[in-house]
Design an enzyme around this catalytic site. Structure first.
Site, PDB file in Angstrom:
ATOM      1  N   SER A  29       1.108  -1.319   0.162  1.00 16.56           N
ATOM      2  CA  SER A  29      -0.081   0.063   0.385  1.00 16.56           C
ATOM      3  C   SER A  29       0.733   0.915   0.125  1.00 16.56           C
ATOM      4  O   SER A  29       1.560   1.839   1.136  1.00 16.56           O
ATOM      5  CB  SER A  29      -0.864  -0.190   1.373  1.00 16.56           C
ATOM      6  OG  SER A  29      -2.418  -0.706   0.775  1.00 16.56           O
ATOM      7  N   HIS A  59      -2.398   1.032  -4.585  1.00 17.39           N
ATOM      8  CA  HIS A  59      -1.845   0.027  -4.901  1.00 17.39           C
ATOM      9  C   HIS A  59      -2.216   0.477  -6.596  1.00 17.39           C
ATOM     10  O   HIS A  59      -2.403   1.039  -7.295  1.00 17.39           O
ATOM     11  CB  HIS A  59      -2.633  -1.136  -4.905  1.00 17.39           C
ATOM     12  CG  HIS A  59      -2.008  -1.749  -3.288  1.00 17.39           C
ATOM     13  ND1 HIS A  59      -1.236  -2.837  -3.733  1.00 17.39           N
ATOM     14  CD2 HIS A  59      -2.792  -1.286  -2.182  1.00 17.39           C
ATOM     15  CE1 HIS A  59      -1.142  -3.590  -1.931  1.00 17.39           C
ATOM     16  NE2 HIS A  59      -2.215  -2.975  -1.442  1.00 17.39           N
ATOM     17  N   HIS A  81      -5.451  -9.064  -1.079  1.00 10.80           N
ATOM     18  CA  HIS A  81      -5.550  -9.608  -0.403  1.00 10.80           C
ATOM     19  C   HIS A  81      -5.881 -10.482  -0.366  1.00 10.80           C
ATOM     20  O   HIS A  81      -7.005 -10.690  -0.509  1.00 10.80           O
ATOM     21  CB  HIS A  81      -5.323  -8.845   1.189  1.00 10.80           C
ATOM     22  CG  HIS A  81      -5.079  -7.593   0.777  1.00 10.80           C
ATOM     23  ND1 HIS A  81      -4.558  -6.620  -0.013  1.00 10.80           N
ATOM     24  CD2 HIS A  81      -3.389  -6.329   1.083  1.00 10.80           C
ATOM     25  CE1 HIS A  81      -3.657  -6.009  -0.573  1.00 10.80           C
ATOM     26  NE2 HIS A  81      -2.910  -5.654   0.662  1.00 10.80           N
ATOM     27  N   TYR A  83      -8.642 -10.758   2.608  1.00 10.03           N
ATOM     28  CA  TYR A  83      -9.548  -9.726   2.959  1.00 10.03           C
ATOM     29  C   TYR A  83     -10.446  -9.292   1.321  1.00 10.03           C
ATOM     30  O   TYR A  83     -11.563  -9.116   2.397  1.00 10.03           O
ATOM     31  CB  TYR A  83      -9.257  -9.002   3.913  1.00 10.03           C
ATOM     32  CG  TYR A  83      -8.612  -7.602   3.262  1.00 10.03           C
ATOM     33  CD1 TYR A  83      -9.311  -6.482   2.785  1.00 10.03           C
ATOM     34  CD2 TYR A  83      -7.327  -7.403   4.488  1.00 10.03           C
ATOM     35  CE1 TYR A  83      -8.559  -5.669   1.692  1.00 10.03           C
ATOM     36  CE2 TYR A  83      -7.159  -6.719   3.125  1.00 10.03           C
ATOM     37  CZ  TYR A  83      -6.865  -4.868   2.340  1.00 10.03           C
ATOM     38  OH  TYR A  83      -6.181  -4.521   2.286  1.00 10.03           O
ATOM     39  N   GLU A  84     -10.435  -9.596   0.685  1.00  7.69           N
ATOM     40  CA  GLU A  84     -10.861  -9.198  -0.044  1.00  7.69           C
ATOM     41  C   GLU A  84     -11.621 -10.254  -1.108  1.00  7.69           C
ATOM     42  O   GLU A  84     -12.499 -10.134  -1.796  1.00  7.69           O
ATOM     43  CB  GLU A  84      -9.918  -8.743  -0.933  1.00  7.69           C
ATOM     44  CG  GLU A  84      -8.991  -7.330  -1.453  1.00  7.69           C
ATOM     45  CD  GLU A  84      -8.005  -7.555  -2.796  1.00  7.69           C
ATOM     46  OE1 GLU A  84      -8.227  -6.873  -3.131  1.00  7.69           O
ATOM     47  OE2 GLU A  84      -6.593  -7.520  -1.793  1.00  7.69           O
ATOM     48  N   ALA A 111       3.355  -2.155   4.489  1.00  9.40           N
ATOM     49  CA  ALA A 111       2.803  -0.832   5.123  1.00  9.40           C
ATOM     50  C   ALA A 111       2.123  -2.313   5.864  1.00  9.40           C
ATOM     51  O   ALA A 111       1.819  -2.624   5.965  1.00  9.40           O
ATOM     52  CB  ALA A 111       1.399   0.042   4.822  1.00  9.40           C
ATOM     53  N   MET A 206      -1.602  -6.653   6.946  1.00  6.42           N
ATOM     54  CA  MET A 206      -2.593  -8.043   6.210  1.00  6.42           C
ATOM     55  C   MET A 206      -2.203  -8.683   5.012  1.00  6.42           C
ATOM     56  O   MET A 206      -2.858  -8.867   4.525  1.00  6.42           O
ATOM     57  CB  MET A 206      -3.965  -7.323   5.954  1.00  6.42           C
ATOM     58  CG  MET A 206      -4.390  -6.197   7.790  1.00  6.42           C
ATOM     59  SD  MET A 206      -6.071  -4.970   6.812  1.00  6.42           S
ATOM     60  CE  MET A 206      -6.382  -3.723   8.869  1.00  6.42           C
ATOM     61  N   SER A 207      -1.330  -8.474   5.189  1.00  6.98           N
ATOM     62  CA  SER A 207      -0.746  -9.363   3.694  1.00  6.98           C
ATOM     63  C   SER A 207       0.454  -9.764   4.070  1.00  6.98           C
ATOM     64  O   SER A 207       0.732 -10.307   4.833  1.00  6.98           O
ATOM     65  CB  SER A 207       0.046  -8.273   2.813  1.00  6.98           C
ATOM     66  OG  SER A 207       0.787  -7.596   3.241  1.00  6.98           O
ATOM     67  N   ASN A 230       2.211   4.058  10.969  1.00  3.56           N
ATOM     68  CA  ASN A 230       1.100   3.957  12.271  1.00  3.56           C
ATOM     69  C   ASN A 230       1.886   3.358  13.656  1.00  3.56           C
ATOM     70  O   ASN A 230       2.415   2.083  13.557  1.00  3.56           O
ATOM     71  CB  ASN A 230       0.230   3.932  12.174  1.00  3.56           C
ATOM     72  CG  ASN A 230      -0.696   2.576  11.809  1.00  3.56           C
ATOM     73  OD1 ASN A 230      -0.523   2.441  10.595  1.00  3.56           O
ATOM     74  ND2 ASN A 230      -1.003   1.690  12.147  1.00  3.56           N
ATOM     75  N   HIS A 242      -6.879   3.867   6.634  1.00  5.16           N
ATOM     76  CA  HIS A 242      -6.008   3.610   5.059  1.00  5.16           C
ATOM     77  C   HIS A 242      -5.852   4.982   4.680  1.00  5.16           C
ATOM     78  O   HIS A 242      -5.176   4.750   4.118  1.00  5.16           O
ATOM     79  CB  HIS A 242      -7.129   3.335   4.271  1.00  5.16           C
ATOM     80  CG  HIS A 242      -6.563   2.024   3.445  1.00  5.16           C
ATOM     81  ND1 HIS A 242      -5.194   0.916   3.000  1.00  5.16           N
ATOM     82  CD2 HIS A 242      -6.794   2.394   1.280  1.00  5.16           C
ATOM     83  CE1 HIS A 242      -4.833   0.890   2.262  1.00  5.16           C
ATOM     84  NE2 HIS A 242      -6.257   1.983   1.092  1.00  5.16           N
TER      85      HIS A 242
HETATM   86  N1  HPA Z   1      -2.802  -2.680  11.282  1.00  4.58           N
HETATM   87  C1  HPA Z   1      -2.603  -3.933  10.141  1.00  4.58           C
HETATM   88  N2  HPA Z   1      -1.959  -3.761   9.237  1.00  4.58           N
HETATM   89  C2  HPA Z   1      -1.539  -2.099   8.955  1.00  4.58           C
HETATM   90  C3  HPA Z   1      -1.556  -1.376   9.588  1.00  4.58           C
HETATM   91  C4  HPA Z   1      -2.181  -1.374  11.335  1.00  4.58           C
HETATM   92  O1  HPA Z   1      -1.834  -0.428  12.197  1.00  4.58           O
HETATM   93  N3  HPA Z   1      -1.020   0.170   9.503  1.00  4.58           N
HETATM   94  C5  HPA Z   1      -0.651  -0.702   8.339  1.00  4.58           C
HETATM   95  N4  HPA Z   1      -1.083  -1.574   7.503  1.00  4.58           N
END
Ligand code: HPA
Length: 268
Positions: A29, A59, A81, A83-84, A111, A206-207, A230, A242
């Site tokens: 991402s 993306h 991903h 989740y998609e 990310a 998440m990947s 973050n 996001h």
């Molecule tokens: N959690 C999950 N996926 C992420 C995060 C997070 O804090 N930041 C960027 N992708």
């Protein structure tokens, strides 16, 4: 390897040239613009039947095959991903195609949220290992004994050492830590983050984990780097979103590009 992967590799060679690809790169991402650094042929995922639609903003769903720092690379500008679609093996075909194009190794990028105060947003973290916190596996349903993939040193020690050396040569900090895969698409709760920290995670995302498993299944050497966008849920007052991920990822991406260029020119 499926027939489809060989067919797609032939289609890609017809457009991008026959020289074997040596190295693969999957961009996470907010990191999609790195594909622009490659001198070569860009092919939309939409022109590659069976490739993911990569419907996540931030993306860039193109495969770019060409030259980066004198190395023939295939750069995947977006990923699918879990989740998609609910499919853990959503990246299997692209990785099979990478293998069919001749690659022997790849670097995954993503990310992620940090659970370590000493790895703040904007920093990079090389994955030393991972925890499959989702409990899912991209090889469920694979009928052959090849599905029993050993996962010790799945994050290739040689590639990791070379990436660390490249970061050092560029004068950039590259932390090292354990990435926990959370299925998403909702972010984690603060209680889940406390649990993942206790279990040994340093960053969460998440990947990547399904792709590491698939890469090892296919016999590709693999390493992965997170750009920390973050602090994980409950660890700071910042709102996690996001949009925030997409805004923060380019800070890490600039450093990541320097490390990857140095890595390719010095060691591949
Ligand atoms: N959690 C999950 N996926 C992420 C995060 C997070 O804090 N930041 C960027 N992708």
């Amino acid at each position: 390897m499926s027939r489809n992967a060989d067919d797609l590799a032939a289609l890609i060679r017809a457009r991008a040239g026959d020289a074997p690809v040596r190295f693969g790169l999957i961009l996470g991402s907010g990191l999609g613009h790195l594909a622009g650094a490659v001198t070569g042929t860009a092919i939309d995922y939409a022109d590659l039947p069976g490739f993911p639609h990569a419907g996540v903003s931030g993306h860039n769903p193109k495969l770019v095959v060409g030259d980066l720092e004198g190395v023939r690379v295939a750069v995947f500008g977006g990923r699918a991903h879990y989740y998609e679609s609910g499919r853990g093996d959503a990246m299997r075909l692209p990785l099979e195609v990478l293998k069919a194009l001749g690659a022997e190794a790849l670097v995954l990028t993503n990310a992620a949220g940090s659970m370590r105060a000493d790895i703040p947003p904007g920093d990079l973290m090389l994955l030393s290992d991972h925890i499959n916190f989702s409990g899912l596996n991209p090889l469920i349903g694979e009928p052959t004994d090849a599905r029993f993939v050993p996962m010790k040193d799945a994050h290739d020690p040689g590639l990791r050492a070379a990436l660390q050396a490249a970061a050092k040569a560029e004068g950039l900090a590259l932390a090292s830590g354990v990435y926990a895969w959370y299925s998403g698409p909702s972010f984690e709760t603060p209680a889940e983050i406390r649990a993942i920290r206790i279990l040994g995670g340093d960053a969460v995302g998440m990947s990547t984990v399904p792709e590491v498993i698939l890469a090892r299944f296919l016999g590709l050497r693999v390493a992965a780097i997170s750009t920390i966008t973050n602090m994980a849920a409950g660890m700071s007052d910042e709102q996690i979103s996001h949009d925030h991920t997409k805004a923060m990822a380019p800070i890490g991406a600039a450093k990541l590009e320097r490390i990857l260029r140095r890595f390719l020119s010095d060691t591949v």
